[in-house]
Design an enzyme around this catalytic site. Sequence first.
Site, short mmCIF file in Angstrom:
data_model
loop_
_atom_site.label_atom_id
_atom_site.label_comp_id
_atom_site.label_asym_id
_atom_site.label_seq_id
_atom_site.Cartn_x
_atom_site.Cartn_y
_atom_site.Cartn_z
N THR A 175 14.47 3.90 1.99
CA THR A 175 14.77 4.94 2.71
C THR A 175 15.98 5.45 1.95
OG1 THR A 175 15.96 3.79 4.22
CG2 THR A 175 13.70 4.28 4.74
N SER B 46 17.68 -0.32 14.96
CA SER B 46 18.35 0.76 14.77
C SER B 46 17.46 2.03 15.15
CB SER B 46 18.67 1.09 13.09
OG SER B 46 17.29 1.26 12.42
N HIS C 46 18.10 14.60 12.71
CA HIS C 46 18.73 13.70 11.63
C HIS C 46 17.43 12.96 11.10
CE1 HIS C 46 20.39 10.61 9.36
NE2 HIS C 46 19.96 9.65 10.15
N SER D 205 24.61 6.37 13.12
CA SER D 205 24.71 4.89 13.76
C SER D 205 25.99 4.43 13.98
CB SER D 205 24.24 3.85 12.54
OG SER D 205 22.97 4.01 12.23
N CYS E 269 25.96 8.77 9.94
CA CYS E 269 25.32 10.26 9.58
C CYS E 269 25.59 11.46 10.38
CB CYS E 269 23.88 10.08 9.54
SG CYS E 269 23.23 8.90 8.56
N ASP F 50 0.74 -1.07 -0.12
CA ASP F 50 -0.07 0.10 0.07
C ASP F 50 0.83 1.14 -0.25
OD1 ASP F 50 -2.65 1.05 2.26
OD2 ASP F 50 -1.55 2.14 0.78
N ASN G 115 16.81 9.93 2.37
CA ASN G 115 17.95 9.80 3.45
C ASN G 115 19.29 10.37 2.67
OD1 ASN G 115 19.58 9.83 5.49
ND2 ASN G 115 19.12 7.71 6.07
N GLU H 276 29.62 8.79 4.11
CA GLU H 276 29.84 7.27 4.55
C GLU H 276 29.57 6.64 3.26
OE1 GLU H 276 26.53 5.56 6.87
OE2 GLU H 276 25.80 7.75 7.29
N LYS I 43 8.77 9.59 16.04
CA LYS I 43 8.73 8.79 17.22
C LYS I 43 9.75 9.44 17.99
CE LYS I 43 9.19 4.51 14.58
NZ LYS I 43 7.76 4.01 14.75
N1 CAA Z 1 -0.27 3.17 5.98
C1 CAA Z 1 0.03 3.82 6.81
N2 CAA Z 1 1.30 3.43 7.65
C2 CAA Z 1 1.55 2.24 7.10
C3 CAA Z 1 1.13 1.30 6.29
C4 CAA Z 1 -0.12 1.63 5.67
N3 CAA Z 1 -0.59 1.00 4.61
N4 CAA Z 1 1.68 0.19 6.32
C5 CAA Z 1 2.76 0.35 7.37
N5 CAA Z 1 2.52 1.44 7.97
C6 CAA Z 1 3.43 2.11 9.04
C7 CAA Z 1 3.86 0.82 9.90
O1 CAA Z 1 3.08 0.77 11.18
C8 CAA Z 1 5.25 1.58 10.32
O2 CAA Z 1 5.08 2.66 11.43
P1 CAA Z 1 5.64 2.59 12.94
O3 CAA Z 1 6.86 2.22 12.77
O4 CAA Z 1 4.97 4.06 13.43
O5 CAA Z 1 4.58 1.39 13.41
C9 CAA Z 1 5.83 2.21 9.18
O6 CAA Z 1 4.74 2.29 8.42
C10 CAA Z 1 6.91 1.43 8.53
O7 CAA Z 1 6.54 0.05 8.21
P2 CAA Z 1 7.20 -1.19 8.62
O8 CAA Z 1 7.95 -1.12 10.01
O9 CAA Z 1 6.29 -2.37 8.35
O10 CAA Z 1 8.38 -1.03 7.58
P3 CAA Z 1 9.83 -2.06 7.24
O11 CAA Z 1 9.56 -3.01 8.17
O12 CAA Z 1 9.69 -2.26 5.71
O13 CAA Z 1 10.91 -1.33 7.90
C11 CAA Z 1 12.63 0.38 8.38
C12 CAA Z 1 11.24 0.16 8.07
C13 CAA Z 1 12.92 -0.40 9.62
C14 CAA Z 1 12.70 1.77 9.07
C15 CAA Z 1 13.14 0.37 7.27
O14 CAA Z 1 13.00 0.96 6.21
C16 CAA Z 1 14.89 0.30 7.29
O15 CAA Z 1 15.44 -0.59 7.77
N6 CAA Z 1 15.40 1.41 7.11
C17 CAA Z 1 16.79 1.83 7.35
C18 CAA Z 1 17.22 2.01 8.69
C19 CAA Z 1 16.70 3.23 9.18
O16 CAA Z 1 16.60 3.97 8.54
N7 CAA Z 1 16.66 3.34 10.83
C20 CAA Z 1 16.49 4.48 11.27
C21 CAA Z 1 17.22 4.79 12.52
S1 CAA Z 1 18.97 4.54 12.01
C22 CAA Z 1 19.57 6.03 11.28
O17 CAA Z 1 19.05 7.15 11.54
C23 CAA Z 1 20.95 6.00 10.72
C24 CAA Z 1 20.51 6.25 9.15
O18 CAA Z 1 20.45 7.19 8.54
C25 CAA Z 1 20.51 4.95 8.55
#
Ligand code: CAA
Length: 445
Positions: A163, A211, A244, A364, A120, A31, A328, A83, A253
């Site tokens: 991302t 993360s 960030h 990170s 970052c 979606d 990002n 990075e 969050k």
């Molecule tokens: N409508 C509205 N919201 C929806 C939805 C829909 N149809 N479907 C899912 N969502 C929401 C989920 O509820 C979730 O929100 P919450 O976390 O608030 O519950 C959000 O969308 C994301 O969904 P998922 O958690 O299912 O997504 P995912 O499992 O595919 O992974 C992620 C999300 C873990 C962030 C992934 O994108 C990832 O690994 N990203 C890279 C790591 C990252 O960015 N980490 C952030 C902190 S580390 C950092 O900041 C350093 C850096 O730059 C990398």
Amino acid sequence: MTAVGIDAMEVWTGKLKLDLAETFAPQKGDDPGKYTKGLGLHASSFPDAYEDIVTMGANAAHRLMDRKGLEPEDIGRIDVATESAFDNSKPVSTYIAGCLEQVYDGDFHHANKGERKFACIAGTQSLDDAVNWILAGRNRGRGALVVATDTALYARDDAGEATQGAGAVAMYITEDPDLVELSTEQGYGSADETDFLKPNQQFPSVDGKRSIQVYLARMREALEDFESVSGKSHPDDYEYIPFHTPYPGMVRKAAVLGYRHMIRDTEIEAELADQIGTQPRREDFDSAEAFEQAIRDYMDELKNTEAYREWYADTIEPTLDISSHVGNWYTGSVHIARMSALRHAVENDVDLAGKRMLVASYGSGAQAEIHAETVQPGFEEEVLASNIDEQIDARYDLSWSEYEQVHDRHNHEKSVELEPFTQPDSEFVFDGWGPMNERKYTYVE
Ligand code: CAA
């Protein structure tokens, strides 16, 4: 004490765009709301075939130098935060200086150059190094050029693929800056973590869910450390709080945690008590689990209060606009969040001069850093000089198969030729490899 901070900023986005709702979500069978609402992202920027971290950084720096009328001799150091480096010895700053020397009469032979690495947060660390160098009186009247440049790619089908992003931010750091002055007070939250790392590999190993927890834990530590030197923070102290922003949902969050922390024992907590009670205190609970559950319940209610929603709309939401369209940018991410906030102030006639922002960086591995910035009179002129909106609108919109080719083109383990989708115009371009496997660049009129 002398005011030191950011005198000017310019950004350069990768010239290609992957639309997450229209192009990415259908391919993944998701979606679109998962990306646009859940992560808060509409699109990611990617570099065209002739772009990379050097061209994006050099082009942002060139634009900045031209606009401010700077010559190489005005610049006493060039620090690049990235990075996405492709060389374990020769820093990206030397390549960027080499590019700039193609278009200026002078040279950077007396400028100190380096490269900063800590995921970052390295962009903010480079900014700090520049500020400290000036405060130490070692700059001989010169400014520092700080460039944060990254191509944030994940392996195909990694959860992080949504991302991604690519772009550069160039900042000029001086005494009596035109944009923001940095506080000398800083707070750190730092620990040995394995949330996201690239052990001599291009694409990160990521524990995505962890993360998020590490980001929040280190950010909280940094805020407490900052308060230990600056005094307790109150939500009204700061007009904007740029974080960030790996994706806007992450900041959502962090913001509610920060707000809960800042309102504790204030009139805001007392005013909200009738609606949602007061915050749980550890001493009132028998176990850590029961306390943590009570905190989660309190925050669920807090996020829906009018007081929080208003604060979020005024203080946080305006910082997320650029990120939501470019993805990002790793080291540049917090700096485009600041830019987004300043632009929002100009567009909405917010009287920001003399007011403060709280800037929350994260890398990170992991470390968070928090400092305050005071916006300088005349900042509007600096902000209006940016053409980030035109850059974002001008990007080429990739189809899915084009995106796959672009990802391969920038995969260091593949050697893929690709016809560019856009035409370079008055900018530095990647021009192939030299005899020592160095990357070569030229300026295209
Ligand atoms: N409508 C509205 N919201 C929806 C939805 C829909 N149809 N479907 C899912 N969502 C929401 C989920 O509820 C979730 O929100 P919450 O976390 O608030 O519950 C959000 O969308 C994301 O969904 P998922 O958690 O299912 O997504 P995912 O499992 O595919 O992974 C992620 C999300 C873990 C962030 C992934 O994108 C990832 O690994 N990203 C890279 C790591 C990252 O960015 N980490 C952030 C902190 S580390 C950092 O900041 C350093 C850096 O730059 C990398």
